[in-house]
Design an enzyme around this catalytic site. Structure first.
Site, mmCIF file in Angstrom:
data_model
loop_
_atom_site.group_PDB
_atom_site.id
_atom_site.type_symbol
_atom_site.label_atom_id
_atom_site.label_comp_id
_atom_site.label_asym_id
_atom_site.label_seq_id
_atom_site.Cartn_x
_atom_site.Cartn_y
_atom_site.Cartn_z
ATOM 1 N N THR A 61 0.854 -1.195 0.000
ATOM 2 C CA THR A 61 0.000 0.000 0.000
ATOM 3 C C THR A 61 0.883 1.236 0.000
ATOM 4 O O THR A 61 1.945 1.237 0.620
ATOM 5 C CB THR A 61 -0.891 0.011 1.267
ATOM 6 O OG1 THR A 61 -1.556 -1.242 1.371
ATOM 7 C CG2 THR A 61 -1.926 1.123 1.222
ATOM 8 N N ASN A 81 -3.484 -4.582 -0.918
ATOM 9 C CA ASN A 81 -3.807 -5.160 0.386
ATOM 10 C C ASN A 81 -2.602 -5.799 1.067
ATOM 11 O O ASN A 81 -1.890 -5.132 1.778
ATOM 12 C CB ASN A 81 -4.972 -6.147 0.316
ATOM 13 C CG ASN A 81 -5.533 -6.430 1.711
ATOM 14 O OD1 ASN A 81 -5.546 -5.524 2.542
ATOM 15 N ND2 ASN A 81 -5.961 -7.633 1.981
ATOM 16 N N SER A 132 -12.944 -0.423 3.872
ATOM 17 C CA SER A 132 -11.520 -0.130 3.752
ATOM 18 C C SER A 132 -11.133 0.824 4.867
ATOM 19 O O SER A 132 -11.925 1.678 5.257
ATOM 20 C CB SER A 132 -11.223 0.523 2.399
ATOM 21 O OG SER A 132 -9.874 0.959 2.379
ATOM 22 N N GLY A 152 -0.954 1.138 6.180
ATOM 23 C CA GLY A 152 -0.908 0.671 7.576
ATOM 24 C C GLY A 152 -2.093 -0.176 7.973
ATOM 25 O O GLY A 152 -2.339 -0.372 9.163
ATOM 26 N N GLY A 153 -2.867 -0.684 6.971
ATOM 27 C CA GLY A 153 -3.991 -1.569 7.297
ATOM 28 C C GLY A 153 -4.944 -0.904 8.272
ATOM 29 O O GLY A 153 -5.278 0.281 8.137
HETATM 30 O O1 DON Z 1 -8.336 -1.053 2.441
HETATM 31 C C1 DON Z 1 -7.795 -1.482 3.453
HETATM 32 O O2 DON Z 1 -8.145 -1.182 4.567
HETATM 33 C C2 DON Z 1 -6.589 -2.396 3.306
HETATM 34 N N1 DON Z 1 -6.692 -3.114 2.062
HETATM 35 C C3 DON Z 1 -5.327 -1.590 3.377
HETATM 36 C C4 DON Z 1 -4.105 -2.450 3.369
HETATM 37 C C5 DON Z 1 -2.898 -1.785 3.828
HETATM 38 O O3 DON Z 1 -2.881 -0.635 4.206
HETATM 39 C C6 DON Z 1 -1.677 -2.618 3.824
HETATM 40 N N2 DON Z 1 -0.612 -1.936 4.419
HETATM 41 N N3 DON Z 1 0.203 -1.610 4.983
#
Ligand code: DON
Length: 250
Positions: A61, A81, A132, A152-153
């Site tokens: 990401t 992702n 998301s 950062g998920g």
């Molecule tokens: O949309 C989302 O919440 C996740 N797919 C984001 C994934 C992400 O930030 C991965 N990273 N570090």
């Protein structure tokens, strides 16, 4: 040997392809500089010599914050992702496909890769978009503008709200991207914190209030911030010291 091999690692390559600084490396002044850092009674760890850069490369990401001279702005968070997405590539394109199905709640109460839970509202269905955490954001006040976002998920939302509060408290772009972070995502029921985010006093006060604290092991994002002060016209750009990227104003 340590210092000469460092020079080999940093500077040497086929001179048909890269400029090798031979005059510098063979000069007496350079040798004297190298010698000056040698202690006869103590080994110097190689890590203390400036070395071969190993930038942390993103694999999932990324975020861009952009502002042009006319005030047009972009906050864009883009994701496949998880690590290398689904590991499938659309034929002949080089474009990796995502594995964002994991952002759905695959079963009520079952956590996804980021520990997030959900129920039917975020269940998989044909044509439906998953939730998301990506939060590309403009913060506009009468005094100015901040463009912000981060990978950062599940922690993205927390990072962006912390960055927003920092901005409203008057911090600079560089201070905002570097500020230590913390996060609570309902379940697991813990306050995850980044080393240095909470003072001993704050930790003790939160624990006394019944909060469970846990030092977070995941990487705390890679925030990209632009600020624009309307009264002075000053624009600042800063890139998170935790990750790759650069903030440029030109
Ligand atoms: O949309 C989302 O919440 C996740 N797919 C984001 C994934 C992400 O930030 C991965 N990273 N570090």
């Amino acid at each position: 040997m340590r210092r000469a091999y460092r020079d080999r690692a940093v500077y040497l390559g086929d001179p048909d392809f890269v400029p090798v600084p031979v005059a510098l490396l063979t000069s007496r002044d350079y040798a004297a500089g190298q010698r000056a850092s040698i202690r006869l009674d103590r080994a110097m760890p190689s890590d203390l010599l400036p070395g071969v850069d190993t930038p942390v490369m993103g694999t999932d990401t990324t975020h861009f914050s952009v502002l042009d001279a006319a005030g047009n702005r972009v906050a864009a968070t883009i994701s496949i992702n998880l690590w290398m997405g689904s590991a499938f590539m659309a034929a002949h394109t080089g474009v990796l496909l995502n594995d964002t199905m994991d952002d759905f709640s695959i079963k009520a109460g079952t956590p996804n890769a980021f520990g997030l839970v959900g129920n039917d509202a975020n269940a998989v269905a044909p044509g439906k978009r998953s939730l998301s955490s990506m939060t590309p954001t403009f913060v506009e006040t009468p005094k100015g503008l901040m463009i912000v976002g981060s990978p950062g998920g599940s922690t993205i939302i927390s990072m962006v709200i912390l960055g927003t509060l920092d901005y409203l408290d008057g911090m600079s772009a560089a201070q905002i991207v570097a500020d230590p972070r913390y996060h609570h995502q309902y379940l697991p029921d813990v306050v995850e914190y980044e080393k240095g985010a909470l003072s001993d006093q704050e930790s003790a006060a939160l624990t006394a209030m019944g909060h469970a604290l846990e030092e977070g092991r995941r990487r705390w994002g890679n925030m990209q911030v632009i600020t624009w002060d309307y009264s002075t016209g000053k624009v600042e750009a800063a890139s998170d010291p935790r990750g790759e990227g650069v903030g440029l104003v030109y």
